[in-house]
Write a protein that holds these residues in place. Structure first.
Motif, PDB file in Angstrom:
ATOM      1  N   GLU A   5       0.818  -1.215   0.000  1.00 31.24           N
ATOM      2  CA  GLU A   5       0.000   0.000   0.000  1.00 31.24           C
ATOM      3  C   GLU A   5       0.853   1.267   0.000  1.00 31.24           C
ATOM      4  O   GLU A   5       0.409   2.318  -0.454  1.00 31.24           O
ATOM      5  N   LYS A   6       2.085   1.154   0.503  1.00 30.41           N
ATOM      6  CA  LYS A   6       2.977   2.319   0.544  1.00 30.41           C
ATOM      7  C   LYS A   6       3.528   2.676  -0.836  1.00 30.41           C
ATOM      8  O   LYS A   6       4.229   3.666  -0.989  1.00 30.41           O
ATOM      9  N   LEU A   7       3.211   1.867  -1.836  1.00 27.30           N
ATOM     10  CA  LEU A   7       3.696   2.151  -3.192  1.00 27.30           C
ATOM     11  C   LEU A   7       2.798   3.132  -3.957  1.00 27.30           C
ATOM     12  O   LEU A   7       3.193   3.631  -5.007  1.00 27.30           O
ATOM     13  N   VAL A   8       1.602   3.401  -3.423  1.00 25.16           N
ATOM     14  CA  VAL A   8       0.692   4.337  -4.100  1.00 25.16           C
ATOM     15  C   VAL A   8       1.374   5.698  -4.211  1.00 25.16           C
ATOM     16  O   VAL A   8       1.995   6.185  -3.267  1.00 25.16           O
ATOM     17  N   GLU A   9       1.294   6.272  -5.402  1.00 23.29           N
ATOM     18  CA  GLU A   9       1.895   7.561  -5.774  1.00 23.29           C
ATOM     19  C   GLU A   9       3.414   7.491  -5.973  1.00 23.29           C
ATOM     20  O   GLU A   9       4.056   8.518  -6.183  1.00 23.29           O
ATOM     21  N   GLU A  10       3.974   6.295  -5.926  1.00 24.56           N
ATOM     22  CA  GLU A  10       5.397   6.133  -6.229  1.00 24.56           C
ATOM     23  C   GLU A  10       5.589   6.156  -7.750  1.00 24.56           C
ATOM     24  O   GLU A  10       4.733   5.699  -8.506  1.00 24.56           O
ATOM     25  N   GLY A  20       5.881   6.060 -15.057  1.00 27.87           N
ATOM     26  CA  GLY A  20       4.492   5.952 -14.635  1.00 27.87           C
ATOM     27  C   GLY A  20       4.362   6.175 -13.151  1.00 27.87           C
ATOM     28  O   GLY A  20       5.349   6.233 -12.419  1.00 27.87           O
ATOM     29  N   ILE A  21       3.110   6.313 -12.720  1.00 30.67           N
ATOM     30  CA  ILE A  21       2.829   6.531 -11.302  1.00 30.67           C
ATOM     31  C   ILE A  21       1.841   5.466 -10.845  1.00 30.67           C
ATOM     32  O   ILE A  21       0.817   5.231 -11.496  1.00 30.67           O
ATOM     33  N   ILE A  22       2.178   4.832  -9.724  1.00 32.02           N
ATOM     34  CA  ILE A  22       1.280   3.825  -9.154  1.00 32.02           C
ATOM     35  C   ILE A  22       0.091   4.564  -8.562  1.00 32.02           C
ATOM     36  O   ILE A  22       0.239   5.361  -7.639  1.00 32.02           O
ATOM     37  N   LYS A  23      -1.090   4.315  -9.106  1.00 32.79           N
ATOM     38  CA  LYS A  23      -2.294   5.041  -8.687  1.00 32.79           C
ATOM     39  C   LYS A  23      -3.134   4.273  -7.681  1.00 32.79           C
ATOM     40  O   LYS A  23      -3.857   4.868  -6.893  1.00 32.79           O
ATOM     41  N   GLY A  27      -5.202  -5.635  -3.840  1.00 28.77           N
ATOM     42  CA  GLY A  27      -4.693  -6.950  -3.448  1.00 28.77           C
ATOM     43  C   GLY A  27      -3.215  -7.061  -3.774  1.00 28.77           C
ATOM     44  O   GLY A  27      -2.389  -6.361  -3.214  1.00 28.77           O
ATOM     45  N   LYS A  28      -2.883  -7.918  -4.723  1.00 27.32           N
ATOM     46  CA  LYS A  28      -1.484  -8.089  -5.149  1.00 27.32           C
ATOM     47  C   LYS A  28      -1.237  -7.416  -6.502  1.00 27.32           C
ATOM     48  O   LYS A  28      -0.289  -7.766  -7.198  1.00 27.32           O
ATOM     49  N   TYR A  29      -2.083  -6.493  -6.886  1.00 31.31           N
ATOM     50  CA  TYR A  29      -1.949  -5.843  -8.188  1.00 31.31           C
ATOM     51  C   TYR A  29      -1.728  -4.345  -8.036  1.00 31.31           C
ATOM     52  O   TYR A  29      -2.288  -3.705  -7.152  1.00 31.31           O
ATOM     53  N   LEU A  30      -0.891  -3.831  -8.930  1.00 33.67           N
ATOM     54  CA  LEU A  30      -0.616  -2.397  -8.973  1.00 33.67           C
ATOM     55  C   LEU A  30      -1.268  -1.821 -10.228  1.00 33.67           C
ATOM     56  O   LEU A  30      -1.086  -2.362 -11.315  1.00 33.67           O
ATOM     57  N   LYS A  31      -1.999  -0.747 -10.054  1.00 31.20           N
ATOM     58  CA  LYS A  31      -2.590  -0.064 -11.207  1.00 31.20           C
ATOM     59  C   LYS A  31      -1.743   1.172 -11.454  1.00 31.20           C
ATOM     60  O   LYS A  31      -1.620   2.041 -10.576  1.00 31.20           O
ATOM     61  N   ILE A  32      -1.144   1.222 -12.633  1.00 30.77           N
ATOM     62  CA  ILE A  32      -0.159   2.263 -12.940  1.00 30.77           C
ATOM     63  C   ILE A  32      -0.621   3.093 -14.125  1.00 30.77           C
ATOM     64  O   ILE A  32      -1.092   2.566 -15.136  1.00 30.77           O
ATOM     65  N   SER A  41      -2.172   0.552 -16.901  1.00 30.83           N
ATOM     66  CA  SER A  41      -1.971  -0.897 -16.894  1.00 30.83           C
ATOM     67  C   SER A  41      -2.001  -1.429 -15.474  1.00 30.83           C
ATOM     68  O   SER A  41      -1.713  -0.709 -14.519  1.00 30.83           O
ATOM     69  N   THR A  42      -2.315  -2.719 -15.377  1.00 29.62           N
ATOM     70  CA  THR A  42      -2.328  -3.405 -14.097  1.00 29.62           C
ATOM     71  C   THR A  42      -1.236  -4.470 -14.128  1.00 29.62           C
ATOM     72  O   THR A  42      -1.100  -5.199 -15.104  1.00 29.62           O
ATOM     73  N   PHE A  43      -0.459  -4.533 -13.052  1.00 28.69           N
ATOM     74  CA  PHE A  43       0.658  -5.464 -12.959  1.00 28.69           C
ATOM     75  C   PHE A  43       0.579  -6.257 -11.662  1.00 28.69           C
ATOM     76  O   PHE A  43       0.182  -5.719 -10.625  1.00 28.69           O
ATOM     77  N   ALA A  44       0.976  -7.512 -11.695  1.00 31.25           N
ATOM     78  CA  ALA A  44       1.018  -8.366 -10.506  1.00 31.25           C
ATOM     79  C   ALA A  44       2.288  -8.060  -9.716  1.00 31.25           C
ATOM     80  O   ALA A  44       3.379  -8.009 -10.282  1.00 31.25           O
ATOM     81  N   TYR A  45       2.132  -7.855  -8.409  1.00 37.06           N
ATOM     82  CA  TYR A  45       3.259  -7.580  -7.528  1.00 37.06           C
ATOM     83  C   TYR A  45       3.708  -8.873  -6.884  1.00 37.06           C
ATOM     84  O   TYR A  45       2.870  -9.658  -6.472  1.00 37.06           O
ATOM     85  N   PRO A  46       4.948  -9.148  -6.736  1.00 34.55           N
ATOM     86  CA  PRO A  46       6.151  -8.397  -7.114  1.00 34.55           C
ATOM     87  C   PRO A  46       6.706  -8.789  -8.486  1.00 34.55           C
ATOM     88  O   PRO A  46       7.698  -8.241  -8.938  1.00 34.55           O
TER      89      PRO A  46
END
Length: 136
Positions: A5-10, A20-23, A27-32, A41-46
């Motif tokens: 969750e701390k990755l939002v706005e990174e 890009g910016i993580i918006k 769950g385990k997905y990042l929407k960038i 795009s959506t990416f699976a973390y990590p």
């Protein structure tokens, strides 16, 4: 372990989409959001950080790298990567052997052709000498 969750706005860098910016984290997905390419795009973390994305924040990148290594161990990806490396090495060795065999066959074929040419030349010379002798 990095709290996702701390990755939002990174800010991240993707090798094809650029910066890009993580918006959002779902769950385990990042929407960038990639504003330069007007793409979201959506990416699976990590997993997405294994060759595709990189965090600009070096401290969080280092933490994420630990998560990625742990994920690889837990998911069996490390073993799969090693098996893939062994497979590729074996495949290259087989190709090298096949190439060596083909080159050996070509050399043998050239020798046969050279001997055949020499034999035909000797045969023609002999025939030519016999014809000359018969004419005399």
């Amino acid at each position: 372990m990095l709290e996702i969750e701390k990755l939002v706005e990174e800010t991240v860098v993707h090798k094809s989409f650029g910066t890009g910016i993580i918006k959002e984290v779902d769950g385990k997905y990042l929407k960038i959001d990639f504003p330069e390419k007007n793409k979201k795009s959506t990416f699976a973390y990590p997993l997405c950080f294994d060759g595709f994305l990189m965090l600009e924040n070096e401290e969080k990148q280092a933490e994420m790298q630990k998560d990625l290594e742990q994920w690889k161990i837990e998911s069996g990806a490390v073993q799969k990567e090693e098996l893939w490396r062994q497979y590729e090495k074996t495949r290259q060795e087989i190709r090298a052997r096949q190439t060596a065999v083909e080159e050996k066959k070509l050399r043998a074929a050239r020798r046969v052709m050279e001997r055949s040419s020499t034999f035909n030349w000797v045969k023609q010379e002999k025939s030519h000498k016999q014809n000359k002798a018969a004419q005399e």
